[in-house]
Write an enzyme that holds these catalytic residues in place. Structure first.
Site, PDB file in Angstrom:
ATOM      1  N   LYS A 200       0.861  -1.183   0.000  1.00  0.00           N
ATOM      2  CA  LYS A 200       0.000   0.000   0.000  1.00  0.00           C
ATOM      3  C   LYS A 200       0.895   1.229   0.000  1.00  0.00           C
ATOM      4  O   LYS A 200       1.888   1.291   0.730  1.00  0.00           O
ATOM      5  CB  LYS A 200      -0.911   0.004   1.225  1.00  0.00           C
ATOM      6  CG  LYS A 200      -1.797   1.230   1.266  1.00  0.00           C
ATOM      7  CD  LYS A 200      -3.087   0.993   2.032  1.00  0.00           C
ATOM      8  CE  LYS A 200      -3.962   2.239   1.991  1.00  0.00           C
ATOM      9  NZ  LYS A 200      -4.400   2.568   0.609  1.00  0.00           N
ATOM     10  N   ARG A 291      23.480  -4.304   6.516  1.00  0.00           N
ATOM     11  CA  ARG A 291      24.816  -3.775   6.225  1.00  0.00           C
ATOM     12  C   ARG A 291      25.000  -2.481   6.994  1.00  0.00           C
ATOM     13  O   ARG A 291      24.069  -2.016   7.640  1.00  0.00           O
ATOM     14  CB  ARG A 291      24.924  -3.470   4.728  1.00  0.00           C
ATOM     15  CG  ARG A 291      23.830  -2.521   4.289  1.00  0.00           C
ATOM     16  CD  ARG A 291      24.073  -1.828   2.969  1.00  0.00           C
ATOM     17  NE  ARG A 291      23.130  -0.735   2.823  1.00  0.00           N
ATOM     18  CZ  ARG A 291      21.947  -0.808   2.236  1.00  0.00           C
ATOM     19  NH1 ARG A 291      21.541  -1.942   1.734  1.00  0.00           N
ATOM     20  NH2 ARG A 291      21.161   0.238   2.163  1.00  0.00           N
TER      21      ARG A 291
END
Lengths: 454, 214
Positions: A200, A291
């Site tokens: 959405k 990361r």
């Protein structure tokens, strides 16, 4: 702890990792492509090795080249930085098969979080609110059915990868029909995986993320949030912490839920959980970055924690060595991505040679950059020249310091977005802390650039 | 803007820079004349795998089995007087070069060494980062043709061919068998055939070209 780390990245993050290695007393080898022979990281390193040609597929994206370089230079670990192979579970697995340590989450953890759609379900099951969306889309008819259920507007998103590639905003079934095929082929081309899902779309949303760290023993902490709502075409431009969109109570609750969910889901090492905030201030989890983030310095400025050093320690199997109570975030920090691009020409990336370069200074000012006078900006990679981060006791002072620092910064020889940053800082919507992710794209950058030139 | 640029340039005193450059040169001289020969002898005589010494802002590290390579690199570095000057040219704000010449270490000297090779000589270069294995049957003066395979680089167990770029004669080796080499590193010098012909070397045409593959 490791004795020597191969830095398999370039630009400012290669330099940042080199600095962390030196701080920890660990040897470092900078792996560079032919185009980066003159890069600052390669010059400053005690040891540097050319791993391939300018084309990243044969250098920074080549697992054999990187691992071979680590083996012949006697490294025992590889730091992938961000981008390139930093979240590639296949690479992490091969690194381990060569008795080297991948500095990041272990391969099986990366694999568990590789699919955005599966991650959303996993963390949803551990108590995180997720944005309404679909499962993997089988075909167009399935997509249209799911879009009806979720409610338009919807975003078509590739399950793999990031950086806005293959992403499409559609507001009608007709738009969905035409965008579906394009997204699928873009995703296939960019990530080698054409799996798509729907999410959405929240008009006027804000992007808020939570920095977490989890060690091998399941100890988990968060380091607060970052607001990355100043974006252009899904690319972050300015980031700040703490987010002006959250009350302190909401901030605490979101961070605590995030760290509980991620620990329960078996995550390990540094990670960032990204959320969208709707107009009411409700947060929905969208994805995790496994990361070190480009914008990590602002968290470091407020917490005093060296995140890259922490990442290395966790990968080496050491315990976190700190509890949530040890982490105190003070003041306000803002980061500006200094890019070699021309705001007057639709932000076209600019190559060229740096003429004069002067990094700004003063209290609370930090510059992470790999450029120097005479440095040739290679045309092969991203346009990031560096990151200016400022810290001050509060947001108003941070904005004032940032403006002074941006005025002081001198980068000659290539076009940059420095003036755009100053214009955004002077904009009332930014000053009020009300920027939404669509603002720059909606109004265009021209008014900002024009305002900055006054 | 131009005014600020000028300020940046004169911000550092030329005297400081000159002094730093001079110190670097002295250190390079000491390394080349005294330290290196002694170190190489010591490493060869000892059972050690690696020796590292620090001299001022400089650091020299010798390692086996790449010992010969390191010595070559260090020698090239020591003789490359342009080092400090290149990185810290007077008039440039030295903002980026925090610790000066100590940091410009192992990677520069390949280009320096390249510049030092005899003009007119081309070389076969490494196709990848890995361990170098020259063909054993080639000696200096052997005639080769463009495309000939004169060795390979072992990349995690996979052989990548070292290919001759031009017709010519094999010159001196720039890397040892078993040495770790990087992408693009010069491995074998070549004397291109045109040049040989011009120099009137009668032997050149008489030698047979080697077969494409060993």
């Amino acid at each position: 702890m490791f004795t020597k780390i191969l830095i398999a990245n370039r630009g400012e993050i290669a330099l940042r990792i080199l600095r962390a290695c030196r701080t920890l007393g660990i040897g470092a080898v900078v792996a560079y492509s032919e185009a980066d022979r003159e890069s600052l990281a390669a010059q400053l390193a005690d040891e540097a090795i050319c791993i391939g040609p300018a084309d990243a597929r044969h250098s920074y994206l080549s697992a054999p080249a990187i691992i071979s370089a680590a083996v012949v230079t006697g490294c025992d670990a590889i730091h992938p930085g961000y981008g390139f192979l930093s979240e590639d579970e296949g690479f992490a697995d091969v690194v381990r098969a060569h008795d080297l340590t991948f500095i990041g989450p272990p391969a099986e953890v990366l694999e568990r979080f590789a699919s955005k759609e599966a991650t959303r379900r996993l963390l949803g099951s551990h108590g995180l609110p997720t944005i309404p969306g679909s499962g993997m889309l089988r075909d167009e008819a399935h997509a249209i059915g799911e879009a009806e259920r979720v409610g338009y507007p919807v975003l078509i998103k590739p399950s793999a990868g990031g950086g806005g590639k293959g992403m499409r905003l559609v507001r009608t079934p007709r738009e969905l029909e035409s965008a579906f095929k394009v997204s699928r082929s873009e995703a296939k081309a960019a990530f080698g995986n054409d799996a798509l899902y729907l999410e959405k779309y929240l008009d006027d949303n804000r992007h808020v993320e939570i920095q977490v760290a989890v060690d091998r023993f399941g100890n988990a902490v968060h380091m607060g949030d970052r607001d990355c709502s100043v974006q252009r075409r899904h690319q972050k431009v300015i980031e700040e912490t703490p987010s002006p969109a959250l009350s302190n109570a909401a901030r605490k609750e979101l961070a605590e839920r995030a760290v509980r969910a991620i620990a329960a889901a078996g995550y390990e090492n540094l990670g960032t959980l990204e959320f969208l905030l709707d107009a009411k201030g409700d947060a929905y989890f969208i994805e995790i970055n496994c990361r070190v983030q480009v914008e990590h310095p602002i968290t470091e400025l407020c917490t005093g924690i060296d995140l890259v050093a922490l990442q290395i320690k966790i990968a080496a199997g050491e315990p976190l060595g700190l509890t949530q109570a040890d982490i105190v975030s003070t003041g306000h920090a803002i980061e500006f991505r200094i890019l070699a691009e021309d705001p007057g020409k639709d932000f076209k990336p600019q190559g060229g040679q740096i003429g004069a370069y002067l990094a700004p200074g003063g209290p609370g000012v930090r510059m992470d950059s790999h450029i120097y006078p005479g440095y040739e900006v290679p045309p092969y990679y991203d346009s990031l020249l560096g990151k200016l981060s400022v810290w001050a006791p509060d947001r108003a002072q941070a904005i004032a310091r940032a403006d002074a620092a941006l005025r002081e910064m001198l980068v000659d020889g290539v076009m940059t977005n420095i003036e755009l940053h100053r214009a955004i800082l002077a904009n009332q919507v930014f000053i009020d802390g009300k920027v939404t992710t669509n603002l720059l794209d909606r109004v265009g950058s021209a008014p900002f650039v024009a305002a900055g030139n006054r | 803007m131009p005014a600020r640029q000028q300020n940046a340039s004169v911000g550092r005193t030329g005297a400081q820079e000159a002094l730093r450059v001079q110190r670097d040169h002295e250190a390079i001289g000491r390394l080349a004349d005294d330290l290196l020969p002694a170190l190489i002898a010591k490493l060869a005589a000892s059972g050690l795998g690696e020796i590292e010494v620090r001299e001022g802002g400089w650091k020299a590290r010798l390692r086996k089995p790449a010992g010969a390579d390191e010595a070559r690199r260090l020698a090239a570095r020591a003789s490359a007087e342009s080092h400090a000057a290149r990185g810290l040219a007077p008039g440039r704000p030295a903002v980026s070069h925090g610790r000066g010449s100590e940091d410009r270490d192992a990677r520069r000297e390949d280009s320096e060494a390249t510049a030092k090779t005899e003009p007119g000589l081309v070389a076969a270069t490494s196709p990848a980062v890995g361990v170098y294995h020259p063909r054993r049957d080639l000696t200096v003066g052997t005639r080769v043709q463009a495309g000939d395979r004169i060795g390979w680089v072992d990349v995690l167990g996979v052989q990548q061919d070292v290919i001759v770029p031009v017709d010519g004669l094999i010159g001196s080796s720039l890397a040892e068998a078993g040495e770790a080499v990087e992408y693009g590193q010069r491995l074998v010098q070549l004397d291109p055939l045109e040049r040989v012909d011009e120099s009137g070397d009668p032997g050149a045409q008489g030698r047979p070209a080697v077969a494409g593959n060993a």
